[in-house]
Design a protein around this motif. Structure first.
Motif, PDB file in Angstrom:
ATOM      1  N   GLY A  32      26.190  44.921 -25.938  1.00 39.63           N
ATOM      2  CA  GLY A  32      25.230  45.997 -25.772  1.00 39.63           C
ATOM      3  C   GLY A  32      24.247  46.041 -26.915  1.00 39.63           C
ATOM      4  O   GLY A  32      23.068  46.323 -26.737  1.00 39.63           O
ATOM      5  N   GLY A  33      24.739  45.766 -28.137  1.00 31.40           N
ATOM      6  CA  GLY A  33      23.870  45.768 -29.292  1.00 31.40           C
ATOM      7  C   GLY A  33      22.838  44.672 -29.237  1.00 31.40           C
ATOM      8  O   GLY A  33      21.681  44.879 -29.608  1.00 31.40           O
ATOM      9  N   VAL A  34      23.200  43.484 -28.767  1.00 33.68           N
ATOM     10  CA  VAL A  34      22.253  42.377 -28.645  1.00 33.68           C
ATOM     11  C   VAL A  34      21.171  42.727 -27.640  1.00 33.68           C
ATOM     12  O   VAL A  34      19.973  42.520 -27.883  1.00 33.68           O
ATOM     13  CB  VAL A  34      22.980  41.080 -28.226  1.00 33.68           C
ATOM     14  CG1 VAL A  34      21.963  39.990 -27.911  1.00 33.68           C
ATOM     15  CG2 VAL A  34      23.903  40.617 -29.335  1.00 33.68           C
ATOM     16  N   ALA A  35      21.565  43.260 -26.497  1.00 29.37           N
ATOM     17  CA  ALA A  35      20.592  43.631 -25.479  1.00 29.37           C
ATOM     18  C   ALA A  35      19.651  44.709 -26.004  1.00 29.37           C
ATOM     19  O   ALA A  35      18.444  44.692 -25.754  1.00 29.37           O
ATOM     20  CB  ALA A  35      21.309  44.111 -24.228  1.00 29.37           C
ATOM     21  N   GLU A  36      20.229  45.657 -26.733  1.00 24.69           N
ATOM     22  CA  GLU A  36      19.426  46.742 -27.297  1.00 24.69           C
ATOM     23  C   GLU A  36      18.420  46.191 -28.306  1.00 24.69           C
ATOM     24  O   GLU A  36      17.252  46.592 -28.347  1.00 24.69           O
ATOM     25  CB  GLU A  36      20.373  47.741 -27.980  1.00 24.69           C
ATOM     26  CG  GLU A  36      19.893  49.180 -27.917  1.00 24.69           C
ATOM     27  CD  GLU A  36      20.950  50.127 -28.453  1.00 24.69           C
ATOM     28  OE1 GLU A  36      20.710  50.687 -29.537  1.00 24.69           O
ATOM     29  OE2 GLU A  36      22.006  50.268 -27.809  1.00 24.69           O
ATOM     30  N   LEU A  37      18.877  45.275 -29.133  1.00 25.04           N
ATOM     31  CA  LEU A  37      18.002  44.692 -30.144  1.00 25.04           C
ATOM     32  C   LEU A  37      16.900  43.867 -29.490  1.00 25.04           C
ATOM     33  O   LEU A  37      15.739  43.902 -29.923  1.00 25.04           O
ATOM     34  CB  LEU A  37      18.821  43.813 -31.083  1.00 25.04           C
ATOM     35  CG  LEU A  37      18.029  43.133 -32.208  1.00 25.04           C
ATOM     36  CD1 LEU A  37      17.313  44.169 -33.076  1.00 25.04           C
ATOM     37  CD2 LEU A  37      18.950  42.278 -33.063  1.00 25.04           C
ATOM     38  N   LEU A  38      17.249  43.127 -28.438  1.00 26.82           N
ATOM     39  CA  LEU A  38      16.245  42.340 -27.738  1.00 26.82           C
ATOM     40  C   LEU A  38      15.159  43.252 -27.157  1.00 26.82           C
ATOM     41  O   LEU A  38      13.961  42.964 -27.259  1.00 26.82           O
ATOM     42  CB  LEU A  38      16.901  41.531 -26.620  1.00 26.82           C
ATOM     43  CG  LEU A  38      15.978  40.628 -25.806  1.00 26.82           C
ATOM     44  CD1 LEU A  38      15.295  39.600 -26.695  1.00 26.82           C
ATOM     45  CD2 LEU A  38      16.763  39.944 -24.694  1.00 26.82           C
ATOM     46  N   THR A  39      15.593  44.364 -26.589  1.00 18.20           N
ATOM     47  CA  THR A  39      14.629  45.333 -26.049  1.00 18.20           C
ATOM     48  C   THR A  39      13.748  45.883 -27.153  1.00 18.20           C
ATOM     49  O   THR A  39      12.529  46.029 -26.990  1.00 18.20           O
ATOM     50  CB  THR A  39      15.376  46.485 -25.347  1.00 18.20           C
ATOM     51  OG1 THR A  39      16.153  45.949 -24.270  1.00 18.20           O
ATOM     52  CG2 THR A  39      14.414  47.513 -24.804  1.00 18.20           C
ATOM     53  N   GLN A  40      14.365  46.164 -28.299  1.00 14.16           N
ATOM     54  CA  GLN A  40      13.612  46.700 -29.437  1.00 14.16           C
ATOM     55  C   GLN A  40      12.563  45.698 -29.925  1.00 14.16           C
ATOM     56  O   GLN A  40      11.399  46.049 -30.143  1.00 14.16           O
ATOM     57  CB  GLN A  40      14.563  47.043 -30.582  1.00 14.16           C
ATOM     58  CG  GLN A  40      13.858  47.520 -31.847  1.00 14.16           C
ATOM     59  CD  GLN A  40      14.799  47.589 -33.044  1.00 14.16           C
ATOM     60  OE1 GLN A  40      15.983  47.290 -32.916  1.00 14.16           O
ATOM     61  NE2 GLN A  40      14.277  47.993 -34.183  1.00 14.16           N
ATOM     62  N   LEU A  41      12.964  44.453 -30.055  1.00 16.05           N
ATOM     63  CA  LEU A  41      12.033  43.427 -30.533  1.00 16.05           C
ATOM     64  C   LEU A  41      10.876  43.214 -29.550  1.00 16.05           C
ATOM     65  O   LEU A  41       9.714  43.125 -29.952  1.00 16.05           O
ATOM     66  CB  LEU A  41      12.776  42.110 -30.753  1.00 16.05           C
ATOM     67  CG  LEU A  41      13.726  42.069 -31.955  1.00 16.05           C
ATOM     68  CD1 LEU A  41      14.566  40.804 -31.914  1.00 16.05           C
ATOM     69  CD2 LEU A  41      12.953  42.150 -33.253  1.00 16.05           C
ATOM     70  N   LYS A  42      11.188  43.171 -28.272  1.00 16.02           N
ATOM     71  CA  LYS A  42      10.135  42.974 -27.276  1.00 16.02           C
ATOM     72  C   LYS A  42       9.173  44.158 -27.263  1.00 16.02           C
ATOM     73  O   LYS A  42       7.961  43.983 -27.087  1.00 16.02           O
ATOM     74  CB  LYS A  42      10.753  42.759 -25.897  1.00 16.02           C
ATOM     75  CG  LYS A  42      11.392  41.385 -25.726  1.00 16.02           C
ATOM     76  CD  LYS A  42      11.738  41.122 -24.269  1.00 16.02           C
ATOM     77  CE  LYS A  42      12.168  39.677 -24.061  1.00 16.02           C
ATOM     78  NZ  LYS A  42      12.424  39.359 -22.653  1.00 16.02           N
ATOM     79  N   SER A  43       9.732  45.344 -27.445  1.00 18.11           N
ATOM     80  CA  SER A  43       8.875  46.532 -27.486  1.00 18.11           C
ATOM     81  C   SER A  43       7.935  46.483 -28.685  1.00 18.11           C
ATOM     82  O   SER A  43       6.748  46.805 -28.568  1.00 18.11           O
ATOM     83  CB  SER A  43       9.740  47.802 -27.549  1.00 18.11           C
ATOM     84  OG  SER A  43       8.925  48.948 -27.691  1.00 18.11           O
ATOM     85  N   LEU A  44       8.458  46.061 -29.828  1.00 21.33           N
ATOM     86  CA  LEU A  44       7.617  45.963 -31.021  1.00 21.33           C
ATOM     87  C   LEU A  44       6.535  44.900 -30.843  1.00 21.33           C
ATOM     88  O   LEU A  44       5.380  45.097 -31.235  1.00 21.33           O
ATOM     89  CB  LEU A  44       8.480  45.646 -32.241  1.00 21.33           C
ATOM     90  CG  LEU A  44       9.364  46.785 -32.755  1.00 21.33           C
ATOM     91  CD1 LEU A  44      10.307  46.272 -33.847  1.00 21.33           C
ATOM     92  CD2 LEU A  44       8.509  47.929 -33.285  1.00 21.33           C
ATOM     93  N   TYR A  45       6.906  43.770 -30.247  1.00 15.14           N
ATOM     94  CA  TYR A  45       5.912  42.723 -29.991  1.00 15.14           C
ATOM     95  C   TYR A  45       4.819  43.248 -29.057  1.00 15.14           C
ATOM     96  O   TYR A  45       3.633  43.004 -29.267  1.00 15.14           O
ATOM     97  CB  TYR A  45       6.562  41.495 -29.362  1.00 15.14           C
ATOM     98  CG  TYR A  45       7.205  40.557 -30.350  1.00 15.14           C
ATOM     99  CD1 TYR A  45       6.522  40.135 -31.487  1.00 15.14           C
ATOM    100  CD2 TYR A  45       8.492  40.080 -30.139  1.00 15.14           C
ATOM    101  CE1 TYR A  45       7.111  39.267 -32.389  1.00 15.14           C
ATOM    102  CE2 TYR A  45       9.089  39.199 -31.046  1.00 15.14           C
ATOM    103  CZ  TYR A  45       8.395  38.798 -32.164  1.00 15.14           C
ATOM    104  OH  TYR A  45       8.967  37.936 -33.059  1.00 15.14           O
ATOM    105  N   GLN A  46       5.252  43.969 -28.017  1.00 12.20           N
ATOM    106  CA  GLN A  46       4.282  44.491 -27.065  1.00 12.20           C
ATOM    107  C   GLN A  46       3.347  45.507 -27.732  1.00 12.20           C
ATOM    108  O   GLN A  46       2.139  45.510 -27.506  1.00 12.20           O
ATOM    109  CB  GLN A  46       4.996  45.126 -25.875  1.00 12.20           C
ATOM    110  CG  GLN A  46       4.034  45.571 -24.768  1.00 12.20           C
ATOM    111  CD  GLN A  46       4.726  46.322 -23.659  1.00 12.20           C
ATOM    112  OE1 GLN A  46       5.954  46.376 -23.614  1.00 12.20           O
ATOM    113  NE2 GLN A  46       3.954  46.917 -22.769  1.00 12.20           N
TER     114      GLN A  46
END
Length: 383
Positions: A32-46
């Motif tokens: 869950g933490g990996v998925a959450e972090l991936l979402t966070q990183l993609k959001s920051l990139y966007q």
């Protein structure tokens, strides 16, 4: 700008700590933490890309405004020169009147003159002089009004330029801050955590691509319906884009050594002789939309609800894109990001016949553009 161009891959290589979303006491994040972090990183990139798109649009507006400031300044100089000429003419009349003597009325001059014909001639000249004086005074008044208006226009143009400059700086600072956040997060990850993030991102992209193909939106077998060949201009734009594979992403760049997403697409089409807007949002809003099932190579594919990312369609459900800071121009699945739609820069162009079109060869695929190539996601991190 140099900070924006610093490769996030460097941060990846030097990562040494634990992820923020990891379970306390664990050396690696939970699923869950990996998925959450991936979402966070993609959001920051966007968010960084959205700020970058806004920055690019403001930069264009600022360039136009600087031209307006120059034009307004030229108008002010012209108006002031005309005003100076009017003042000079009025001054000459005033000096002539000061040096002269009061004249008898034209009627008395005619009665008392030895030569009435000569007196009438003089009266005509005096009338002309009087009309000239009135005209000069009118010119002076108009000149003053024009100079005042030009001064106001120049002041307003300069104020608008200053506002745009401040806005552009704010947008640049926002993008830089988001990218620093990304670099900070990545710097806290171990190589194993980065590998898990990459694997999760790859599997998510593959699933999105499968769902897109299964939906039938791309036509039979996931390939866009006819016309599936580009126009001559589309083919030229696509060849240019493919030729940039491997070059680094750089925020605000339009080539030739580096690109951001819309810098690549606008430069590719400019190379083909077709001018398209600079930013992905302008490309989405101003170019004709086409259904995904009617995509042809060279069309532009736009992503995210606010049209903050764009790529150029390669064919067979793939695009060429400048994905994000720290990455390089590459080939990706069409569904690598959330799709918004597609646009066509040359809607009136005739598609080439299948016999006349040969897809551009990808790096590592000299036989044509049908293989994966070294520029594909199979050979580069998706993040």
């Amino acid at each position: 700008m140099s900070r924006l161009r610093s490769a996030c891959a460097t941060a990846m290589a030097t990562a040494a700590a634990t992820v923020l979303t990891a379970v306390p006491g664990s050396a690696a994040p939970q699923p869950g933490g990996v998925a959450e972090l991936l979402t966070q990183l993609k959001s920051l990139y966007q968010q960084a890309e959205a700020a970058g798109d806004a920055y690019n649009a403001t930069s264009q507006a600022l360039a136009k405004q600087r031209a307006e400031v120059a034009r307004a300044g030229g108008g002010l100089a012209t108006a002031r020169a005309a005003l100076d000429r009017g003042r000079g003419a009025a001054g000459a009349i005033a000096r002539a009147q000061y040096r002269g003597t009061p004249e008898l009325s034209g009627y008395l001059q005619l009665l008392l003159a030895d030569d009435p014909e000569r007196a009438a001639e003089q009266q005509h000249m005096l009338s002309q002089s009087a009309r000239s004086t009135v005209a000069t005074e009118d010119q002076l008044a108009r000149g003053k009004q024009q100079a005042d208006a030009a001064a106001q226009a120049a002041s307003a143009a300069l104020a608008a330029q200053q506002r745009l400059s401040a806005l552009r700086k704010k947008q640049r600072d926002t993008a830089e801050a988001k990218l620093r956040q990304v670099e900070g997060v990545l710097a806290r990850l171990t190589p194993e955590q980065l590998a898990r993030l990459d694997a999760l991102d790859r599997s998510g992209t593959a699933k999105a691509q499968q769902d897109l193909v299964a939906s039938g939106a791309l036509g039979p077998q996931g390939r866009a319906a006819a016309p599936a060949t580009p126009t001559a201009a589309g083919a030229a734009a696509l060849r240019y884009a493919v030729g940039q594979i491997g070059k680094p992403y750089a925020w605000g760049a339009t080539g030739p050594d580096s690109f951001d997403c819309s810098g690549l697409t606008s430069r590719a089409w400019a190379h083909a002789g077709v001018r398209v807007p600079r930013t992905s949002q302008e490309q989405w809003h101003s170019l004709p939309h086409v259904p995904l099932g009617r995509l042809r190579p060279g069309d532009l594919v736009v992503y995210f609800p606010k049209a903050t990312h764009v790529a150029i369609y390669l064919g067979d459900g793939r695009v060429v894109q400048a994905p994000r800071p720290g990455a390089r121009v590459k080939v990706s699945p069409l569904a690598a990001n959330p799709l918004l739609g597609a646009v066509r820069p040359d809607p009136a162009g005739a598609a080439l016949s299948p016999a006349a079109y040969r897809p551009p060869a990808l790096p590592g695929d000299p036989g044509g553009g049908t293989g994966s190539g070294t520029g594909s996601d199979a050979a580069a991190h998706a993040l």
